[in-house]
Design a protein around this motif. Sequence first.
Motif, PDB file in Angstrom:
ATOM      1  N   MET A   1       0.815  -1.216   0.000  1.00 51.52           N
ATOM      2  CA  MET A   1       0.000   0.000   0.000  1.00 51.52           C
ATOM      3  C   MET A   1       0.851   1.270   0.000  1.00 51.52           C
ATOM      4  N   VAL A   2       2.165   1.118  -0.202  1.00 53.56           N
ATOM      5  CA  VAL A   2       3.074   2.253  -0.084  1.00 53.56           C
ATOM      6  C   VAL A   2       2.732   3.361  -1.078  1.00 53.56           C
ATOM      7  N   ASN A   3       2.350   2.980  -2.317  1.00 52.59           N
ATOM      8  CA  ASN A   3       2.112   4.004  -3.340  1.00 52.59           C
ATOM      9  C   ASN A   3       0.711   4.582  -3.349  1.00 52.59           C
ATOM     10  N   LEU A   4      -0.098   4.108  -2.438  1.00 57.84           N
ATOM     11  CA  LEU A   4      -1.476   4.570  -2.410  1.00 57.84           C
ATOM     12  C   LEU A   4      -1.542   6.043  -2.002  1.00 57.84           C
ATOM     13  N   LYS A   5      -2.376   6.811  -2.714  1.00 61.63           N
ATOM     14  CA  LYS A   5      -2.500   8.238  -2.381  1.00 61.63           C
ATOM     15  C   LYS A   5      -3.894   8.524  -1.800  1.00 61.63           C
ATOM     16  N   PHE A   6      -3.942   9.561  -0.985  1.00 58.91           N
ATOM     17  CA  PHE A   6      -5.197   9.949  -0.337  1.00 58.91           C
ATOM     18  C   PHE A   6      -5.432  11.446  -0.510  1.00 58.91           C
ATOM     19  N   GLY A   7      -6.679  11.788  -0.761  1.00 53.71           N
ATOM     20  CA  GLY A   7      -7.003  13.204  -0.899  1.00 53.71           C
ATOM     21  C   GLY A   7      -8.394  13.498  -0.387  1.00 53.71           C
ATOM     22  N   ILE A   8      -8.744  14.784  -0.435  1.00 48.82           N
ATOM     23  CA  ILE A   8     -10.118  15.171  -0.102  1.00 48.82           C
ATOM     24  C   ILE A   8     -10.661  16.066  -1.205  1.00 48.82           C
ATOM     25  N   GLU A   9     -11.987  16.058  -1.281  1.00 47.26           N
ATOM     26  CA  GLU A   9     -12.673  16.988  -2.173  1.00 47.26           C
ATOM     27  C   GLU A   9     -13.208  18.129  -1.322  1.00 47.26           C
ATOM     28  N   LEU A  10     -13.037  19.360  -1.792  1.00 47.34           N
ATOM     29  CA  LEU A  10     -13.653  20.497  -1.111  1.00 47.34           C
ATOM     30  C   LEU A  10     -14.579  21.217  -2.093  1.00 47.34           C
ATOM     31  N   VAL A  11     -15.746  21.585  -1.593  1.00 50.19           N
ATOM     32  CA  VAL A  11     -16.737  22.260  -2.437  1.00 50.19           C
ATOM     33  C   VAL A  11     -16.733  23.741  -2.056  1.00 50.19           C
ATOM     34  N   PRO A  12     -16.495  24.640  -3.022  1.00 54.53           N
ATOM     35  CA  PRO A  12     -16.468  26.072  -2.658  1.00 54.53           C
ATOM     36  C   PRO A  12     -17.863  26.663  -2.491  1.00 54.53           C
ATOM     37  N   ASP A  13     -18.632  26.036  -1.598  1.00 54.82           N
ATOM     38  CA  ASP A  13     -19.978  26.527  -1.295  1.00 54.82           C
ATOM     39  C   ASP A  13     -19.957  27.342  -0.006  1.00 54.82           C
ATOM     40  N   ARG A  14     -18.773  27.641   0.464  1.00 54.96           N
ATOM     41  CA  ARG A  14     -18.609  28.468   1.670  1.00 54.96           C
ATOM     42  C   ARG A  14     -17.400  29.373   1.461  1.00 54.96           C
ATOM     43  N   ILE A  16     -14.004  31.147   1.014  1.00 59.86           N
ATOM     44  CA  ILE A  16     -12.723  30.554   0.627  1.00 59.86           C
ATOM     45  C   ILE A  16     -11.774  30.503   1.835  1.00 59.86           C
ATOM     46  N   SER A  17     -11.878  31.474   2.738  1.00 56.82           N
ATOM     47  CA  SER A  17     -11.007  31.448   3.920  1.00 56.82           C
ATOM     48  C   SER A  17     -11.241  30.160   4.721  1.00 56.82           C
ATOM     49  N   THR A  18     -12.476  29.686   4.773  1.00 53.83           N
ATOM     50  CA  THR A  18     -12.784  28.434   5.490  1.00 53.83           C
ATOM     51  C   THR A  18     -12.170  27.245   4.752  1.00 53.83           C
ATOM     52  N   LEU A  19     -12.291  27.249   3.424  1.00 56.30           N
ATOM     53  CA  LEU A  19     -11.712  26.140   2.648  1.00 56.30           C
ATOM     54  C   LEU A  19     -10.191  26.093   2.820  1.00 56.30           C
ATOM     55  N   VAL A  20      -9.586  27.272   2.883  1.00 56.53           N
ATOM     56  CA  VAL A  20      -8.128  27.326   3.061  1.00 56.53           C
ATOM     57  C   VAL A  20      -7.740  26.709   4.413  1.00 56.53           C
ATOM     58  N   ALA A  48     -10.075  29.730  -5.361  1.00 55.15           N
ATOM     59  CA  ALA A  48      -9.959  28.877  -4.161  1.00 55.15           C
ATOM     60  C   ALA A  48      -8.603  28.159  -4.168  1.00 55.15           C
ATOM     61  N   LEU A  49      -8.238  27.578  -5.314  1.00 56.58           N
ATOM     62  CA  LEU A  49      -6.985  26.805  -5.387  1.00 56.58           C
ATOM     63  C   LEU A  49      -5.759  27.710  -5.229  1.00 56.58           C
ATOM     64  N   THR A  50      -5.829  28.919  -5.756  1.00 54.64           N
ATOM     65  CA  THR A  50      -4.699  29.845  -5.632  1.00 54.64           C
ATOM     66  C   THR A  50      -4.476  30.220  -4.172  1.00 54.64           C
ATOM     67  N   MET A  51      -5.582  30.493  -3.472  1.00 58.28           N
ATOM     68  CA  MET A  51      -5.466  30.834  -2.047  1.00 58.28           C
ATOM     69  C   MET A  51      -4.869  29.652  -1.268  1.00 58.28           C
ATOM     70  N   MET A  52      -5.282  28.443  -1.635  1.00 52.41           N
ATOM     71  CA  MET A  52      -4.733  27.245  -0.967  1.00 52.41           C
ATOM     72  C   MET A  52      -3.246  27.089  -1.290  1.00 52.41           C
ATOM     73  N   ALA A  53      -2.887  27.398  -2.530  1.00 49.29           N
ATOM     74  CA  ALA A  53      -1.485  27.268  -2.951  1.00 49.29           C
ATOM     75  C   ALA A  53      -0.588  28.176  -2.106  1.00 49.29           C
ATOM     76  N   ILE A  54      -1.105  29.360  -1.815  1.00 51.01           N
ATOM     77  CA  ILE A  54      -0.313  30.332  -1.047  1.00 51.01           C
ATOM     78  C   ILE A  54      -0.091  29.852   0.385  1.00 51.01           C
ATOM     79  N   LYS A  55      -1.092  29.168   0.934  1.00 47.41           N
ATOM     80  CA  LYS A  55      -1.034  28.786   2.348  1.00 47.41           C
ATOM     81  C   LYS A  55      -0.565  27.353   2.615  1.00 47.41           C
TER      82      LYS A  55
END
Length: 332
Positions: A1-14, A16-20, A48-55
């Motif tokens: 399972m070493v190469n297995l990746k994990f992620g989350i989905e975020l919905v920008p329905d709130r 952007i500061s909260t998503l960050v 949303a993604l740009t703000m996340m990239a910065i932080k």
Amino acid sequence: MVNLKFGIELVPDRAISTLVEYAIIAEQNGLDSIWVTDHYCNRTVYIALTMMAIKTSKITLGVGVTNPYVIHPAWTAAAVATLDEVSGGRAILGIGSGDKATLEAIGIERKKPLTAVREAVTVIRRLLAGEVVNFEGEFFKLKGARLNFKPSRAIPIYIGAQAPKMLQLAGQLGDGVLINASHPKDFEKAIPLIKKGAEAAGKDFSKIDIVAYTCFSVAPDSKKAKDAARLVVAFIVAGAPDTLLKERGIDLGKVSTIREALAKGDFKKAAENVDDLMLDYFSISGSPDECIEKLRELIKAGITHIVMGSPLGPKKKEALALIGEIVKKLRS
Ligand code: F42
């Protein structure tokens, strides 16, 4: 399972500061990817993604997914290349045919989705590679088009797919496939189709990232986690073909009640009619141990990357902490 990746989905329905804030927690908890959904009615995905990239500094940042009907592929190529630059090489592009109902709400008919996605991916890839693009497609025509800047690497392109032909196309053209499903049986059906597409294109199937893009809800209290997933599952059930629902033994009477309730905006009634069988088939929900058990089944079915999607849990921050623990256990 070493190469297995994990992620989350975020919905920008709130906000952007909260998503960050969620993105920062996800990175601190050792997740590999964040995917932000794209619908015209929510906050703009690239902002949303740009703000996340910065932080953040390590986690990959994906559009999950854009479509070729609302956004021209040349614009998408420039946007994802810009995100890659801002994030220091962490951008991923997810593209699909777009949600039919959402497109219809803004007067767009989802004509020939396979052709639209095929042309868009072809054009995006060539523009990202720095080519001068001349392209004469059914949807897109480019004459000597090129980007004035070139990403420092090949940005992976993932295709959102559920239906058979789109899955094959994804195998042919994609670096990865985002499969919106939560049950091993769906992956057992989907993976051979992706493989068929890859083989037809002479590609190495083992290099394609097979992503389970799941409806996920976790909480210490199993019932609370399941209740939080009911409305999301109601929407999935309402949109699923009756043949699939019948095959899984799902009560079609309840399904029509759910469809009617959603059409009237009665979300409470829709959620109440989601039973345990529907939850089991269309979500990974429950206590952390229950979720781990179901995630292990998906891993056995052959997926290489798990994205935990909406609603995540009744309390998002608590869910993100639990997801961090779940991922640690699955990796150990
Ligand atoms: N949609 C969004 O709008 N926003 C999102 O953020 C989003 C996220 C997302 C994440 C993962 C994922 O898997 C899907 C996601 N979606 C999102 C949904 C996505 O945009 C699509 O709506 C979804 O993947 C459904 O696509 P599908 O793979 O099931 O393909 C559909 C369109 C389909 O029916 N395909 C069939 C098939 O077998 O593949 C047949 C289509 C076909 O044959 N069409 C022909 C053609 O040329 O395209 C001719 C048809 C004609 O019109 O003549």
